[in-house]
Design an enzyme around this catalytic site. Structure first.
Site, mmCIF file in Angstrom:
data_model
loop_
_atom_site.group_PDB
_atom_site.id
_atom_site.type_symbol
_atom_site.label_atom_id
_atom_site.label_comp_id
_atom_site.label_asym_id
_atom_site.label_seq_id
_atom_site.Cartn_x
_atom_site.Cartn_y
_atom_site.Cartn_z
ATOM 1 C CB SER A 157 -7.938 -5.386 -4.612
ATOM 2 O OG SER A 157 -7.372 -6.080 -5.599
ATOM 3 N NE ARG A 158 -3.920 2.101 -4.815
ATOM 4 C CZ ARG A 158 -3.053 1.358 -5.756
ATOM 5 N NH1 ARG A 158 -2.774 -0.021 -5.854
ATOM 6 N NH2 ARG A 158 -2.496 1.921 -7.363
ATOM 7 C CG MET A 159 -8.102 -4.728 0.169
ATOM 8 S SD MET A 159 -8.936 -4.527 0.999
ATOM 9 C CE MET A 159 -9.710 -5.468 1.936
ATOM 10 C CB THR A 210 1.909 -0.346 -9.187
ATOM 11 O OG1 THR A 210 2.390 0.463 -9.599
ATOM 12 C CG2 THR A 210 2.727 -1.286 -8.440
#
Length: 217
Positions: A195-197, A14
């Site tokens: 981007s999971r940042m 997601t």
């Protein structure tokens, strides 16, 4: 054999978007920041935005988690209500240190609070119990929370007995039912990013003031 739908649920990614959480935009008081995010979750239609996952350690030093409802948040901390003889009530008497998670998944936010829980005063417990719907009052009096019972029918029989006992009168607060107040020692505000940042800002209580730091995602 694998389940394609389950596999998809476990492996899908997601995109959490690009809404930032920055040090210059966050409130210097974490309780004020929490209030802002709670209001945002409510405005966004999050189901039960005051639902929180409460984690405790019991007398055998085993962890346990469950969902309870936040009823008050102010400068003194977070209040919720339960049975003092329930599993969580007994655990909190032995180990008052807790972790609380507010999982607002649909708006890509999460708040983790760590702190210490102590029972509220009887006056606070009385006032909140009196504000509850009558059915909830009866249920609290009927249930020996967390203890085994042979059948649902036995519990419903107990409810009917109490309805007859208190017909036309007030339901007294059970002595074993009341509030806990969690005094926070740390807050972590998590904002999902692409981007999971993710953005993670943590407040910790040090020498009477709140210190802010950024955590890596």
């Amino acid at each position: 054999m694998t389940d394609p739908e389950l596999d998809h649920a476990l492996t899908r990614h997601t995109d959490y978007g690009q809404l930032p959480l920055t040090e210059d935009a966050i409130a210097p008081d974490p309780i004020e920041q929490f209030r802002r995010w709670l209001a945002d979750a409510d405005d966004a239609g999050v189901y039960e935005p005051n639902a929180m996952v409460l984690s405790t350690i019991d007398a055998d030093r085993l962890p346990s988690s469950r969902t309870v409802l936040l009823r008050t948040v102010d400068e003194h901390g977070f209040e919720f209500f339960t049975s003092y003889t329930s599993a969580k009530g007994r655990a909190l008497v032995v180990h008052p240190h807790v972790s609380i998670v507010f999982p607002w998944y649909t708006i890509h936010r999460q708040v983790i609070v760590r702190g210490t829980a102590v029972p509220t005063t009887p006056e606070i417990s009385d006032a909140y119990f009196a504000s509850r719907p009558r059915g909830s009052q009866i249920a609290a009096a009927a249930s020996d929370q967390s203890q085994p019972i042979a059948s649902r029918d036995l519990l419903e029989d107990r409810v009917r007995e109490l309805e007859e006992l208190y017909a036309g009168g007030e339901v007294p607060r059970p002595a074993t039912w009341g509030g806990f107040r969690v005094t926070p020692s740390s807050f972590e505000f998590w904002q999902g990013r692409s981007s999971r940042m993710h953005d993670r800002l943590r407040f910790t209580r040090q020498a009477g003031s709140w210190q802010l730091e950024r955590l890596q995602p």
